[in-house]
Design a protein around this motif. Structure first.
Motif, short mmCIF file in Angstrom:
data_model
loop_
_atom_site.label_atom_id
_atom_site.label_comp_id
_atom_site.label_asym_id
_atom_site.label_seq_id
_atom_site.Cartn_x
_atom_site.Cartn_y
_atom_site.Cartn_z
N ALA A 181 -0.33 7.73 -4.07
CA ALA A 181 -1.07 6.68 -4.77
C ALA A 181 -2.31 6.28 -3.98
O ALA A 181 -3.34 5.95 -4.55
CB ALA A 181 -0.18 5.46 -5.00
N GLY A 182 -2.22 6.31 -2.66
CA GLY A 182 -3.36 5.95 -1.83
C GLY A 182 -3.50 4.45 -1.64
O GLY A 182 -2.64 3.67 -2.04
N ASP A 183 -4.60 4.08 -1.04
CA ASP A 183 -4.90 2.67 -0.75
C ASP A 183 -5.62 2.07 -1.95
O ASP A 183 -6.84 2.14 -2.06
CB ASP A 183 -5.77 2.59 0.51
N VAL A 184 -4.84 1.52 -2.89
CA VAL A 184 -5.39 1.02 -4.14
C VAL A 184 -4.80 -0.34 -4.50
O VAL A 184 -3.77 -0.74 -3.98
CB VAL A 184 -5.12 2.01 -5.30
N ASN A 185 -5.45 -1.01 -5.43
CA ASN A 185 -4.94 -2.24 -6.02
C ASN A 185 -4.01 -1.84 -7.16
O ASN A 185 -4.40 -1.03 -8.02
CB ASN A 185 -6.09 -3.10 -6.54
N LEU A 186 -2.80 -2.38 -7.18
CA LEU A 186 -1.79 -1.94 -8.14
C LEU A 186 -2.24 -2.09 -9.60
O LEU A 186 -2.22 -1.13 -10.35
CB LEU A 186 -0.48 -2.70 -7.92
N MET A 245 -2.90 -7.07 -5.53
CA MET A 245 -1.98 -6.56 -4.54
C MET A 245 -2.38 -5.13 -4.21
O MET A 245 -2.54 -4.30 -5.08
CB MET A 245 -0.58 -6.64 -5.11
N ASN A 246 -2.50 -4.86 -2.93
CA ASN A 246 -2.93 -3.56 -2.43
C ASN A 246 -1.76 -2.85 -1.77
O ASN A 246 -0.88 -3.49 -1.19
CB ASN A 246 -4.07 -3.78 -1.42
N SER A 247 -1.74 -1.53 -1.83
CA SER A 247 -0.64 -0.75 -1.27
C SER A 247 -0.47 -0.96 0.24
O SER A 247 0.62 -0.82 0.76
CB SER A 247 -0.81 0.73 -1.59
N LYS A 248 -1.53 -1.34 0.92
CA LYS A 248 -1.44 -1.57 2.37
C LYS A 248 -0.64 -2.83 2.70
O LYS A 248 -0.25 -3.03 3.83
CB LYS A 248 -2.84 -1.65 2.98
N GLU A 249 -0.40 -3.67 1.71
CA GLU A 249 0.37 -4.90 1.91
C GLU A 249 1.87 -4.64 1.97
O GLU A 249 2.63 -5.53 2.35
CB GLU A 249 0.08 -5.89 0.77
#
Length: 171
Positions: free
Chosen positions: A22-27, A1-5
């Motif tokens: 947090a930025g654009d990252v995978n949780l 899951m990515n923050s852009k979702e």
């Protein structure tokens, strides 16, 4: 899951700042990576800086680390409640009261980092256990709507925020 979702209705109020941090990252990946980054970063701080305050009334580094630990626990508790579909609105907390009621400055850095690592590992296991449905559940905390998965990114962003404060004002 990515923050852009995340959709716009999954995070509001003051939580948005930490979500952006947090930025654009995978949780799941970033919960683990940021843990190791934080420990390495703190271990490289000169020993004479741990009790330093850049201004009167500001927290020392050890107090900030304790604050990060306490906040991680509070945010994770909120995520647990919301993931279990508890719709009770949860109150905020007064961070200054929490810091004033710790003995963080009497603790060793290693002890603080060990505690942070234990709390983060627990939260990592918790987030790995959640279904997509549970991750998307939304509750109210501090008078703001936030989803379980957004709270995970807020954990990361809050930690990064304080790491940046260390860099900018303490070192």
């Amino acid at each position: 899951m990515n923050s852009k979702e995340l959709s716009e209705d999954e995070c509001s109020g003051g939580f948005v700042t930490y979500l952006k941090e947090a930025g654009d990252v995978n949780l799941i990946e970033e919960l683990e990576i940021s843990l190791h980054d934080f420990i390495k970063f703190v271990q490289n701080i000169p020993m004479d800086k741990f009790d330093y305050r850049y201004a009167e009334g500001k927290w020392a580094i050890k107090e900030i680390i304790q604050h990060v630990i306490d906040t991680e626990r509070i945010f994770a508790y909120r995520a647990l409640r919301f993931s279990r579909n508890d719709q009770t609105a949860l109150p905020g907390f007064e961070e200054n009261d929490y810091v004033a009621n710790t003995d963080a400055n009497k603790r060793s850095i290693q002890e603080l980092l060990t505690e942070f690592s234990a709390v983060r590992h627990s939260n990592l296991l918790f987030y790995k256990s959640l279904s997509e449905e549970q991750l998307k559940r939304i509750g109210t905390a501090s008078n703001n709507k936030i989803s379980v998965r957004a709270l995970g990114f807020v954990l990361i962003g809050h930690q990064k925020h304080h790491q940046n404060v260390f860099q900018e004002r303490y070192l």
